[in-house]
Design a protein around this motif. Structure first.
Motif, PDB file in Angstrom:
ATOM      1  N   SER A  29       0.813  -1.222   0.000  1.00 38.13           N
ATOM      2  CA  SER A  29       0.000   0.000   0.000  1.00 38.13           C
ATOM      3  C   SER A  29       0.843   1.267   0.000  1.00 38.13           C
ATOM      4  O   SER A  29       0.312   2.366  -0.176  1.00 38.13           O
ATOM      5  N   ASN A  30       2.136   1.153   0.197  1.00 36.01           N
ATOM      6  CA  ASN A  30       3.035   2.307   0.158  1.00 36.01           C
ATOM      7  C   ASN A  30       3.549   2.619  -1.246  1.00 36.01           C
ATOM      8  O   ASN A  30       4.277   3.607  -1.434  1.00 36.01           O
ATOM      9  N   TYR A  31       3.191   1.784  -2.213  1.00 35.71           N
ATOM     10  CA  TYR A  31       3.748   1.904  -3.558  1.00 35.71           C
ATOM     11  C   TYR A  31       2.693   2.202  -4.604  1.00 35.71           C
ATOM     12  O   TYR A  31       1.621   1.584  -4.622  1.00 35.71           O
ATOM     13  N   ASN A  32       3.016   3.160  -5.457  1.00 30.83           N
ATOM     14  CA  ASN A  32       2.277   3.320  -6.692  1.00 30.83           C
ATOM     15  C   ASN A  32       2.714   2.183  -7.615  1.00 30.83           C
ATOM     16  O   ASN A  32       3.868   1.757  -7.580  1.00 30.83           O
ATOM     17  N   MET A  33       1.805   1.737  -8.439  1.00 31.93           N
ATOM     18  CA  MET A  33       2.096   0.574  -9.275  1.00 31.93           C
ATOM     19  C   MET A  33       1.869   0.900 -10.748  1.00 31.93           C
ATOM     20  O   MET A  33       1.075   1.782 -11.083  1.00 31.93           O
ATOM     21  N   GLY A  34       2.562   0.156 -11.598  1.00 33.52           N
ATOM     22  CA  GLY A  34       2.393   0.389 -13.029  1.00 33.52           C
ATOM     23  C   GLY A  34       2.549  -0.880 -13.836  1.00 33.52           C
ATOM     24  O   GLY A  34       3.102  -1.878 -13.362  1.00 33.52           O
ATOM     25  N   TRP A  35       2.013  -0.825 -15.044  1.00 34.69           N
ATOM     26  CA  TRP A  35       2.217  -1.873 -16.036  1.00 34.69           C
ATOM     27  C   TRP A  35       2.970  -1.268 -17.222  1.00 34.69           C
ATOM     28  O   TRP A  35       2.631  -0.180 -17.686  1.00 34.69           O
ATOM     29  N   PHE A  36       3.935  -1.992 -17.682  1.00 37.02           N
ATOM     30  CA  PHE A  36       4.669  -1.656 -18.895  1.00 37.02           C
ATOM     31  C   PHE A  36       4.614  -2.863 -19.829  1.00 37.02           C
ATOM     32  O   PHE A  36       4.292  -3.964 -19.388  1.00 37.02           O
ATOM     33  N   ARG A  37       4.960  -2.652 -21.084  1.00 38.96           N
ATOM     34  CA  ARG A  37       5.001  -3.774 -22.011  1.00 38.96           C
ATOM     35  C   ARG A  37       6.127  -3.594 -23.006  1.00 38.96           C
ATOM     36  O   ARG A  37       6.544  -2.467 -23.302  1.00 38.96           O
ATOM     37  N   GLN A  38       6.607  -4.727 -23.504  1.00 39.61           N
ATOM     38  CA  GLN A  38       7.658  -4.708 -24.515  1.00 39.61           C
ATOM     39  C   GLN A  38       7.296  -5.676 -25.627  1.00 39.61           C
ATOM     40  O   GLN A  38       7.235  -6.891 -25.401  1.00 39.61           O
ATOM     41  N   ALA A  39       7.045  -5.098 -26.787  1.00 41.26           N
ATOM     42  CA  ALA A  39       6.734  -5.901 -27.965  1.00 41.26           C
ATOM     43  C   ALA A  39       8.025  -6.399 -28.608  1.00 41.26           C
ATOM     44  O   ALA A  39       9.088  -5.805 -28.414  1.00 41.26           O
ATOM     45  N   PRO A  40       7.945  -7.467 -29.377  1.00 35.17           N
ATOM     46  CA  PRO A  40       9.151  -7.996 -30.031  1.00 35.17           C
ATOM     47  C   PRO A  40       9.842  -6.934 -30.876  1.00 35.17           C
ATOM     48  O   PRO A  40       9.206  -6.267 -31.703  1.00 35.17           O
ATOM     49  N   GLY A  41      11.130  -6.753 -30.643  1.00 38.22           N
ATOM     50  CA  GLY A  41      11.911  -5.805 -31.417  1.00 38.22           C
ATOM     51  C   GLY A  41      11.702  -4.347 -31.073  1.00 38.22           C
ATOM     52  O   GLY A  41      12.221  -3.461 -31.775  1.00 38.22           O
ATOM     53  N   LYS A  42      10.946  -4.083 -30.008  1.00 41.95           N
ATOM     54  CA  LYS A  42      10.671  -2.700 -29.633  1.00 41.95           C
ATOM     55  C   LYS A  42      11.120  -2.427 -28.208  1.00 41.95           C
ATOM     56  O   LYS A  42      11.379  -3.349 -27.434  1.00 41.95           O
ATOM     57  N   GLU A  43      11.187  -1.155 -27.879  1.00 43.00           N
ATOM     58  CA  GLU A  43      11.541  -0.775 -26.528  1.00 43.00           C
ATOM     59  C   GLU A  43      10.331  -0.949 -25.602  1.00 43.00           C
ATOM     60  O   GLU A  43       9.175  -0.912 -26.043  1.00 43.00           O
ATOM     61  N   GLU A  45       7.496   0.055 -23.127  1.00 44.55           N
ATOM     62  CA  GLU A  45       6.699   1.270 -23.083  1.00 44.55           C
ATOM     63  C   GLU A  45       5.711   1.227 -21.929  1.00 44.55           C
ATOM     64  O   GLU A  45       5.290   0.157 -21.467  1.00 44.55           O
ATOM     65  N   PHE A  46       5.330   2.399 -21.488  1.00 50.25           N
ATOM     66  CA  PHE A  46       4.356   2.566 -20.413  1.00 50.25           C
ATOM     67  C   PHE A  46       2.967   2.176 -20.899  1.00 50.25           C
ATOM     68  O   PHE A  46       2.590   2.489 -22.023  1.00 50.25           O
ATOM     69  N   VAL A  47       2.221   1.517 -20.021  1.00 49.08           N
ATOM     70  CA  VAL A  47       0.837   1.159 -20.318  1.00 49.08           C
ATOM     71  C   VAL A  47      -0.132   1.914 -19.403  1.00 49.08           C
ATOM     72  O   VAL A  47      -1.019   2.626 -19.877  1.00 49.08           O
ATOM     73  N   VAL A  48       0.045   1.745 -18.100  1.00 50.53           N
ATOM     74  CA  VAL A  48      -0.883   2.349 -17.156  1.00 50.53           C
ATOM     75  C   VAL A  48      -0.257   2.330 -15.765  1.00 50.53           C
ATOM     76  O   VAL A  48       0.579   1.479 -15.471  1.00 50.53           O
ATOM     77  N   ALA A  49      -0.674   3.285 -14.928  1.00 47.44           N
ATOM     78  CA  ALA A  49      -0.210   3.333 -13.552  1.00 47.44           C
ATOM     79  C   ALA A  49      -1.368   3.664 -12.621  1.00 47.44           C
ATOM     80  O   ALA A  49      -2.366   4.254 -13.046  1.00 47.44           O
ATOM     81  N   ILE A  50      -1.208   3.292 -11.349  1.00 46.67           N
ATOM     82  CA  ILE A  50      -2.249   3.526 -10.357  1.00 46.67           C
ATOM     83  C   ILE A  50      -1.598   3.961  -9.057  1.00 46.67           C
ATOM     84  O   ILE A  50      -0.504   3.501  -8.700  1.00 46.67           O
ATOM     85  N   SER A  51      -2.267   4.850  -8.345  1.00 46.77           N
ATOM     86  CA  SER A  51      -1.736   5.385  -7.099  1.00 46.77           C
ATOM     87  C   SER A  51      -1.885   4.377  -5.962  1.00 46.77           C
ATOM     88  O   SER A  51      -2.546   3.349  -6.087  1.00 46.77           O
ATOM     89  N   ARG A  52      -1.288   4.725  -4.836  1.00 46.90           N
ATOM     90  CA  ARG A  52      -1.285   3.835  -3.670  1.00 46.90           C
ATOM     91  C   ARG A  52      -2.698   3.415  -3.252  1.00 46.90           C
ATOM     92  O   ARG A  52      -2.933   2.260  -2.942  1.00 46.90           O
TER      93      ARG A  52
END
Length: 122
Positions: A29-43, A45-52
């Motif tokens: 509960s002290n951490y903001n959380m996020g999802w990132f993704r990496q497609a084949p051959g790509k860097e 990237e950010f997807v979504v984040a949520i607060s504590r």
């Protein structure tokens, strides 16, 4: 600290998947959380984040309206409901924890999970 992402798989375009990320070794509960993704051959990237508390979210334009992030602090878990999936959503999805703020910047995340593969067929 461990972030365990799961729920990936193979789905047809237009389908849905729900990813989960379960945390251990930290006060979730002290951490903001996020999802990132990496497609084949790509860097990665950010997807979504949520607060504590879950009260604030931030979505990438490419997923807004199709993906929904949520969290359950009692279960040390975060979720990503992905609807109307497209082939371009194919990637390894990573969950991450930030002690600073709701952010799109990878450098502000302290801990990362191992990733779960999502494959969307056309």
């Amino acid at each position: 600290v461990q972030l365990q992402a799961s729920g990936g798989g193979l789905v047809q375009a237009g389908g849905s998947l729900r990813l989960s990320c379960v945390a251990s070794g930290l006060t979730f509960s002290n951490y903001n959380m996020g999802w990132f993704r990496q497609a084949p051959g790509k860097e990665r990237e950010f997807v979504v984040a949520i607060s504590r508390s879950g009260g604030t979210t931030s979505y990438a334009d490419s997923v807004r309206g199709r993906f929904t992030i949520s969290r359950d602090n009692a279960k040390n878990a975060m979720y990503l409901q992905m609807n109307s999936l497209k082939p371009e959503d194919t990637a390894v999805y990573y969950c991450a924890a930030s002690s600073t703020r709701v952010t799109r910047s990878e450098s502000e995340y302290d801990y990362w999970g191992q990733g779960t593969l999502v494959t969307v067929s056309s």
